[in-house]
Design an enzyme around this catalytic site. Structure first.
Site, PDB file in Angstrom:
ATOM      1  N   CYS A 340       0.992  -0.891  -0.251  1.00 42.52           N
ATOM      2  CA  CYS A 340       0.313  -0.406   0.100  1.00 42.52           C
ATOM      3  C   CYS A 340       0.628   0.801   0.008  1.00 42.52           C
ATOM      4  CB  CYS A 340      -0.892   0.495   0.743  1.00 42.52           C
ATOM      5  SG  CYS A 340      -2.163   0.776   0.809  1.00 42.52           S
ATOM      6  N   HIS A 456      -3.193  -5.606   1.034  1.00 46.61           N
ATOM      7  CA  HIS A 456      -3.452  -5.359   2.592  1.00 46.61           C
ATOM      8  C   HIS A 456      -4.009  -7.430   2.983  1.00 46.61           C
ATOM      9  CE1 HIS A 456      -2.158  -1.975   3.795  1.00 46.61           C
ATOM     10  NE2 HIS A 456      -2.599  -1.493   3.692  1.00 46.61           N
TER      11      HIS A 456
END
Length: 522
Positions: A340, A456
């Site tokens: 991310c 994630h």
């Protein structure tokens, strides 16, 4: 029939003397105990502050603790379970997420001014849960005795008053001063609020609990409130944590020399740190959180994790010397994984023309030929991912089946990342499916030793994590022993419920909350 005319479910509230007293864990244990007793149970926390977030099935963003508690209750998490989420992104400001959607960035005073607007949202969310479930277990935040902030309360005693909820007050004995904390909290509350506290619970105790008996007697004599249990210190490494994990505890846990050494950049505004807990739990892996070039050493893998403030944390990474050191280690063959915000940092530039984080144009680490552009719209979604290419981080003889195995994950990010014109890169590491759409995710270097992804939760997948660790071990010239059966999250919840059930007075709690089926259930 409207919600207003439906019979409302029972409520039980857990508050604490401090942050990290164990409220979230006790709520999870009660959710599992009540579920095992046959009740339909939901957790609720009116306002949460955490950069560890989860994504609901419909793309809403909530605190990780409520997702964990919902899993303990064997239900899917919804935005009603955490209607207000604050995600700190600077020392004096947070992004405000309301019913799963980012609304604005505000400092503390601006947020307090919004409380009147947020309160009916909070109560409506709680009402919807009570109309759907038999029991709602409510978690407070911080301490209810922060008397300077009582006028702004929408999460502690104001919720208890609204729901007419009995309260269990939890104190952390591992910090010391637990009797003073319990007594002081009770004493500072208005008499009507203090009367809502029906039981004290001592948490994180090491030793012989009978040594505390005289303290319980004196505490009850002064407050009129009995102590209903002493919960022992437990290893909760398998249960997702809400807040940034205790760095010193993690260092102690991983102090011994192990086969594999993984270094994770300790970013100031690190986000979704709980996704590394399965990695920390691996018996042959040392996980170190590093905050300077001197601490980095010579790891087998460097991870640049997610962050709530990519640009600020990238500049911090540069000031600490970690940018130069990560580049040097990678040049000598050390693999790097960016997740991310960490993926964004691995690129050549980050451009924020909209001011989504902070207007500007800053250079990245330059390890991947990609540029990230920040825009105002935030992506929050659950995804089903599949390995699209076998990179040098997991191309082992055991990883061929990964291409066909679904890997559940989630995305929470503001930026959009593109490969630079004319750049040579490896194939995208993952394909993702979300909202019936299929697309590529991430970027891989030509040699396969640098991987960036927006997803994630990938390291929570046993097969992918095994393939990664197997490949790292092979590169190091060592052989990993077969992993014994791992403790599943469901196993962990059952063990948590068993321990809490054995060390608290469930019959008394059942009577307090008018829940007859709870007594004797474990």
């Amino acid at each position: 029939m409207s919600i207003a005319t439906l019979p409302l479910g029972r409520v039980l509230m857990v508050q604490g003397t401090t942050s990290d007293a164990g409220k979230s864990t006790l709520v999870a244990a009660l959710c599992r105990l009540l579920t095992n007793a046959g009740y339909r149970v939901a957790p609720f926390k009116a306002q949460n502050m955490s950069n560890n977030a989860a994504v609901t099935a419909d793309g809403g963003e909530v605190g990780r603790a409520q997702a964990m508690q919902a899993a303990a209750a064997r239900i899917a998490v919804t935005v009603e379970m955490n209607p207000v989420l604050l995600k700190p992104q600077a020392d004096n400001s947070s992004q405000i997420v309301v019913l799963g959607k980012a609304r604005r960035v505000a400092n503390a005073r601006e947020f307090y001014a919004l409380k009147a607007e947020l309160w009916p949202i909070v109560t409506a969310a709680l009402d919807r849960l009570r109309a759907e479930y038999d029991v709602v277990v409510i978690e407070g935040a911080g301490s209810p005795a922060e008397i300077n902030l009582a006028q702004y309360d929408i999460v502690n005693m104001r919720v208890a008053r609204y729901a007419d909820a009995p309260v269990l007050l939890v104190g952390d004995i591992d910090r010391g001063g637990v009797f003073a904390s319990l007594y002081g909290t009770h004493a500072l509350l208005p008499e009507s609020d203090a009367a809502r506290i029906q039981g004290f619970i001592i948490n994180k105790f090491r030793g012989d609990p009978t040594l505390l008996d005289s303290g319980f007697e004196m505490l009850q004599a002064r407050t009129g409130v009995p102590t209903l249990g002493v919960v022992p210190y437990m290893d909760l490494s398998r249960i997702p944590a809400e807040d940034a994990l205790a760095w010193d505890a993690l260092r102690a846990r991983n102090a011994t020399t192990k086969h594999l050494d993984i270094a994770i950049a300790r970013l100031p505004r690190i986000a979704n740190l709980d996704e590394f807990q399965p990695l920390i739990a691996e018996p042959d892996v040392s996980v170190r959180f590093v905050a300077s070039a001197a601490e980095l050493g010579a790891p087998d893998l460097i991870i640049v994790p997610g962050t709530k403030s990519t640009i600020d944390d990238l500049e911090w990474l540069d000031r600490t010397g970690l940018v130069a050191e990560i580049r040097a280690r990678n040049a000598s063959g050390t693999p790097v994984l960016g997740i991310c915000g960490g993926f964004q940092m691995l690129g050549t530039r980050i451009i924020d023309e909209s001011g989504a984080e902070r207007a500007g144009d800053v250079p990245g680490l330059g390890l991947l030929p990609v540029t990230t552009y920040f825009i105002g719209e935030k992506v929050t979604r659950r995804v089903e991912a599949r390995v699209a290419t076998s990179t040098s981080l997991w191309n082992t003889e055991d990883s061929a089946s990964l291409a066909d195995a679904p890997l559940d994950g989630y995305e929470i990010h503001m930026g959009r990342t593109r490969v630079n014109d004319g750049a040579r890169v490896g194939a995208p590491p993952f394909s993702v499916r979300a909202d019936a759409e299929h697309s590529a995710d991430g970027c891989t270097s030509i040699d396969g030793l640098i991987v960036g992804t927006y997803i994630h939760g990938l390291l929570e997948n046993d097969a992918l994590r095994d393939a990664l660790l197997h490949r790292l071990a092979t590169r190091k010239g060592i052989r990993r022993s077969p992993v014994a059966r791992r403790t599943t999250l469901d196993d962990a919840f059952n063990e948590l419920a068993r321990v809490v059930g054995e060390h608290v007075d469930l019959a008394a709690i059942a009577k307090i909350a008018d829940l007859p089926l709870l007594a004797g259930v474990s």
